[in-house]
Design an enzyme around this catalytic site. Structure first.
Site, PDB file in Angstrom:
ATOM      1  N   CYS A  13       0.838  -1.201   0.000  1.00 20.71           N
ATOM      2  CA  CYS A  13       0.000   0.000   0.000  1.00 20.71           C
ATOM      3  C   CYS A  13       0.873   1.250   0.000  1.00 20.71           C
ATOM      4  O   CYS A  13       1.218   1.779   1.058  1.00 20.71           O
ATOM      5  CB  CYS A  13      -0.939  -0.002   1.206  1.00 20.71           C
ATOM      6  SG  CYS A  13      -2.081   1.402   1.224  1.00 20.71           S
TER       7      CYS A  13
ATOM      8  N   CYS B 107      -0.796   4.130   1.754  1.00 20.07           N
ATOM      9  CA  CYS B 107      -0.771   4.114   3.218  1.00 20.07           C
ATOM     10  C   CYS B 107       0.597   4.526   3.761  1.00 20.07           C
ATOM     11  O   CYS B 107       0.699   5.248   4.759  1.00 20.07           O
ATOM     12  CB  CYS B 107      -1.093   2.717   3.746  1.00 20.07           C
ATOM     13  SG  CYS B 107      -2.540   1.934   3.037  1.00 20.07           S
ATOM     14  N   ASP B 108       1.670   4.030   3.126  1.00 20.90           N
ATOM     15  CA  ASP B 108       2.999   4.111   3.727  1.00 20.90           C
ATOM     16  C   ASP B 108       3.935   5.097   3.055  1.00 20.90           C
ATOM     17  O   ASP B 108       4.968   5.453   3.614  1.00 20.90           O
ATOM     18  CB  ASP B 108       3.650   2.721   3.702  1.00 20.90           C
ATOM     19  CG  ASP B 108       2.834   1.687   4.466  1.00 20.90           C
ATOM     20  OD1 ASP B 108       2.044   2.094   5.345  1.00 20.90           O
ATOM     21  OD2 ASP B 108       2.982   0.487   4.193  1.00 20.90           O
TER      22      ASP B 108
END
Length: 459
Positions: A142, A145-146
């Protein structure tokens, strides 16, 4: 208007995302009082794959695009506005051996005349040596996300894949990385023309054609990725600090094997021109039954079809028990609000949830209560799922603990000092001492139990 749960549901929708939320919306507007089991961790997060995308530019009605998590928040709010009831948890078991059908969720049994399966699909892994060792230590599924975390800023990064998701993530990461390497198995991109053109025109993206990953290297954190060429010979090693997967998905049909007909890849089979599955009263919607198109708009359309088919079947079987809506027009939908950064003028020492570095410093040094520090970013879909659960925990504890939200976009230095490597990350402190840390979405009960244990010790 709060509607009590009936002994036998008209319709249960299993799974959220565009398909699940649309199905629930149509069923709710038909006064079927639907129950939606959103999913939570098993098979991906609630809201589906759009929760891990940035800008969705091809969903009608948003000429300037919209963030995937924001689109899912709007779909969810619309379904709830019209009367959909939510259970924000995973379905643990589905029994289709007899009617009414039975589902196990959070230790309770739910009976339903009809079901719509909208469980979506899960991101694939390579399953090669070293992958587990470097997972969450440089390898992620992801980028959205990161990618904003300090470990990936101004570093060489890589994305594996050749479709729209891979291209989107490569472009997104150029905001943070110094150079992005796109590793493509073939000699061409499978992405849409618009997305492919965007990648090929970006000077920060280098495309490596006809390449596969052979292995990984690093000392505690990913430092290199070895590539093979099309003949299987070692081609080169990329010195990268981050690798993000975008290599397809597997349908989430584990709970349905042996009960519904599946194709050879595990996708639900439906009747030609219909969302009906091999079981009467059970319908499929979205990516769980779509090995070809896999678009948000086609998933939403299939959710509509499934709800209309379920409504018709329930009526034909004389099983539908409709509700009477009072008032006829529902109140306006409620959308999640961003947490504003607290300042000296509006800081509240007793507030359950605040944002920013000032609130963190004050509560870290002055509060005697357990403190949850929650690291998020605006485009982080899992954060959209996890934050309401954490707020629910704090409300249930009635002020015995507090929370502070740190936005990595506005306060990256705090995340650097805390060693945060992805979002959401939650740290639990008591009296300036770090007691526990969680990475990714966790069960609400896990976090609550950890706080209650600290409260018990303090007595």
């Amino acid at each position: 208007m709060v509607t009590p749960q009936p002994a036998i549901e008209n319709l249960v929708v299993v799974g959220s995302g565009p398909a699940g939320y649309t199905a629930a919306l149509y069923a709710a507007r038909a006064n079927l009082n639907p129950l939606l089991i959103t999913g939570y961790q098993d098979g991906g997060i609630a809201g589906g794959q759009l929760m891990t995308t940035t800008h969705v530019e091809n969903f009608p009605g948003f000429p300037d695009g919209i963030l995937g998590p924001d689109l899912m928040d709007r779909m969810k709010a619309q379904a709830v506005r019209w009367g959909t009831r939510l259970i924000e948890a995973d379905a643990e078991a589905i029994d289709l051996s007899q009617r009414p059908y039975r589902l196990q969720v959070e230790g309770q049994t739910i009976n339903s005349h009809s079901l719509i399966i909208a469980t979506g699909a899960s991101a694939n892994r390579l399953q090669i040596a070293g992958e587990d060792h470097f997972w969450n230590k440089g390898i992620s599924a992801c980028a959205i996300c990161d990618g904003a975390t300090p470990q990936f800023r101004n570093e060489q990064l890589a994305v594996l894949g050749g479709g729209d998701s891979a291209c989107e993530e490569a472009v997104y990461l150029t905001k943070y990385g110094s150079q992005v390497h796109l590793i493509v198995r073939r000699q061409e991109l499978r992405a849409s023309r618009a997305m492919a053109d965007r990648v090929l025109a970006n000077p920060q993206i280098t495309v490596h054609w006809n390449r596969q990953i052979a292995g990984f290297s690093g000392n505690g954190w990913l430092e290199g990725v070895q590539l093979l060429n099309g003949e299987g010979a070692v081609a080169e090693t990329l010195a990268v600090r981050g690798l993000f997967y975008a290599i397809g998905h597997t349908p989430n049909t584990r709970l349905l094997r042996g009960q519904l007909e599946l194709d050879g890849n595990g996708y639900l089979l439906t009747q030609p021109g219909s969302p009906a599955t091999s079981r009467e009263g059970v319908y499929a919607a979205g990516d769980v039954a779509d090995p070809h198109w896999r678009q948000a708009i086609t998933a939403a359309a299939s959710g509509c079809q499934a709800a209309l088919a379920a409504e018709r079947w329930l009526s034909e079987q004389n099983l539908a028990v409709t509700v009477e809506r009072q008032p006829v027009d529902p109140v306006a939908a409620e959308l999640p609000k961003e947490t504003a950064n607290t300042t000296e003028t509006d800081f509240d020492a007793e507030a359950l949830w605040q944002g920013g570095s000032y609130a963190l410093r004050k509560l870290y040094h002055d509060s005697s209560k357990p403190l949850l520090v929650v690291y998020t970013s605006p485009s982080c879909g899992p954060c959209h799922v996890f934050k309401p659960q954490l707020k629910r925990v704090l409300n249930e504890l009635e002020g015995a603990a507090q929370g502070v939200e740190i936005n990595l976009e506005t306060d990256p230095e705090i995340a650097t000092q805390a060693g945060v490597t992805g979002t959401p990350t939650v740290q639990l402190f008591l009296q300036k001492e770090l007691k526990q840390q969680w990475r990714g979405v966790q069960q609400r009960s896990t976090v609550k139990a950890a706080i209650e244990a600290l409260l018990t010790q303090a007595v």
